[in-house]
Scaffold this motif. Structure first.
Motif, PDB file in Angstrom:
ATOM      1  N   UNK A 199       4.664   8.890   4.967  1.00  0.00           N
ATOM      2  CA  UNK A 199       5.188   7.629   4.573  1.00  0.00           C
ATOM      3  C   UNK A 199       6.269   7.018   5.378  1.00  0.00           C
ATOM      4  N   UNK A 200       7.423   7.792   5.302  1.00  0.00           N
ATOM      5  CA  UNK A 200       8.558   7.666   6.257  1.00  0.00           C
ATOM      6  C   UNK A 200       8.372   7.172   7.559  1.00  0.00           C
ATOM      7  N   UNK A 217      -0.328   2.802 -11.619  1.00  0.00           N
ATOM      8  CA  UNK A 217      -1.207   1.841 -10.988  1.00  0.00           C
ATOM      9  C   UNK A 217      -1.123   2.194  -9.479  1.00  0.00           C
ATOM     10  N   UNK A 218      -2.292   2.763  -8.811  1.00  0.00           N
ATOM     11  CA  UNK A 218      -2.125   2.924  -7.489  1.00  0.00           C
ATOM     12  C   UNK A 218      -3.227   2.537  -6.492  1.00  0.00           C
ATOM     13  N   UNK A 229      10.957  -2.571   7.618  1.00  0.00           N
ATOM     14  CA  UNK A 229      11.221  -3.051   6.351  1.00  0.00           C
ATOM     15  C   UNK A 229      12.691  -2.470   5.748  1.00  0.00           C
ATOM     16  N   UNK A 230      13.891  -3.091   6.097  1.00  0.00           N
ATOM     17  CA  UNK A 230      14.981  -2.255   5.519  1.00  0.00           C
ATOM     18  C   UNK A 230      15.144  -1.834   4.252  1.00  0.00           C
ATOM     19  N   UNK A 231      14.758  -2.785   3.339  1.00  0.00           N
ATOM     20  CA  UNK A 231      14.851  -2.261   1.783  1.00  0.00           C
ATOM     21  C   UNK A 231      13.908  -1.283   1.458  1.00  0.00           C
ATOM     22  N   UNK A 232      12.468  -1.490   2.067  1.00  0.00           N
ATOM     23  CA  UNK A 232      11.573  -0.494   1.780  1.00  0.00           C
ATOM     24  C   UNK A 232      11.979   0.830   2.442  1.00  0.00           C
ATOM     25  N   UNK A 257       0.754  -1.202   0.010  1.00  0.00           N
ATOM     26  CA  UNK A 257      -0.002  -0.173  -0.029  1.00  0.00           C
ATOM     27  C   UNK A 257       0.981   1.411  -0.088  1.00  0.00           C
ATOM     28  N   UNK A 258       1.913   1.007   0.935  1.00  0.00           N
ATOM     29  CA  UNK A 258       2.676   2.515   0.847  1.00  0.00           C
ATOM     30  C   UNK A 258       3.277   2.621  -0.652  1.00  0.00           C
TER      31      UNK A 258
END
Length: 323
Positions: free
Chosen positions: A176-177, A116-117, A185-188, A85-86
């Motif tokens: 969002x941050x 696409x959202x 989730x480190x990658x995200x 969702x983010x």
């Protein structure tokens, strides 16, 4: 549905196999429009292609992206769903900015290329048809979208389109941050921090030379572009870009205009997102896939226009290739 990334990532791995190969784009750069349509019809986009005109290509790409990306939140629950969702909310922000821009310039809705959202095309059309920006916010409030409140707040501060876009981005990315940190989730998290840096760089270029309150437009949460560097770039100090050597933004050295900045940022962020593919048990794989699909759609639309208008290869080659 599963609460972790196991099932979701299994589906994403299968879908990554349908991403178009680089050979497709190399071939497409020299094709006539009828031949481009033939090549596209043989791809994963073919089942959505229902006509032979340029708008038909745009619609086919949009429908395919909605089918291949837009349904991802429904394939998971819990933390996995929130992570997706983010990512898709980021596309909602881009779509909202595009709608506001189109309304401001009189550009028809059919020419707005949506990503696409979390919202369907029909709702974006309603937003476009609203009387003004406040009406757009009202349309977005119907499904309870967080950008509705953000847009209403921004409009109380300014009506200037460039500042509206900057303030929307600020409120969106800072929210969002915070949400990404909760997910652990480190990658995200790391990728979204780079998005913050990228947005600060864009904003500094767009508002360069204007008298704007720093706190009103600078977005907190980035990794390499702090308030001091942002303020310097806002004043036209391009040495800031040279100071980013040794960071993912090293390739920005020498950039002096917004168009070139956008192109290099696009390639930088794509490269960083793709690193997430090495994270098969977390959000990184979904991140890589979503950004790869976005890049694919952008390239297809540019190449469709090259073929339709008979433009020389060199005119679009730099826009559809990332080193």
């Amino acid at each position: 549905m599963a609460d972790d990334f196991g099932y979701l990532n299994a589906r994403v791995r299968a879908r990554r196999g349908t991403l178009l190969k680089e050979s497709f784009f190399q071939e497409a750069m020299d094709l006539s429009f009828p031949d481009f349509l033939r090549l596209l019809s043989e791809s994963v986009y073919g089942q959505e292609l229902s006509g032979q005109a340029l708008p038909d290509v745009d619609q086919a790409i949009g429908r395919a992206q909605a089918r291949l990306v837009g349904d991802l939140p429904r394939l998971a629950s819990g933390e996995a769903r929130e992570a997706v969702r983010l990512l898709l909310l980021r596309n909602d922000l881009t779509n909202l900015q595009a709608i506001l821009r189109a309304k401001g310039t009189g550009r028809p809705f059919a020419e707005v290329l949506l990503l696409p959202g979390t919202l369907k095309e029909g709702l974006w059309q309603q937003a476009y048809e609203a009387q003004d920006a406040a009406g757009v916010a009202q349309v977005l409030s119907v499904p309870g979208h967080p950008l509705a409140r953000a847009l209403r707040g921004v409009l109380r501060e300014t009506q200037d389109l460039a500042r509206v876009e900057a303030l929307l981005a600020k409120r969106f990315f800072e929210g969002v941050a915070k949400a990404a940190k909760v997910l652990e989730e480190p990658a995200l998290r790391d990728y979204l921090a780079l998005e913050v840096d990228a947005e600060n760089l864009r904003t500094a270029f767009k508002l360069q030379g204007q008298e704007v309150p720093l706190e009103g437009v600078f977005i907190r949460g980035g990794r390499f572009v702090d308030r001091v560097r942002f303020a310097r770039l806002l004043e036209g100090d391009y040495a800031v870009l040279d100071e980013l050597a040794g960071t993912p933004f090293a390739g920005l050295s020498g950039v002096r205009d917004l168009k070139e900045l956008e192109k290099r940022l696009r390639c930088t962020l794509l490269k960083e997102a793709r690193k997430g593919a090495a994270d098969p048990l977390g959000a990184g794989l979904v991140l890589a896939y979503v950004k790869e699909r976005e890049w694919e759609a952008m390239r297809l639309r540019l190449l469709a226009r090259r073929a339709y208008f008979g433009l020389p290869r060199v005119q679009v080659e730099e826009e559809v290739v990332c080193p």
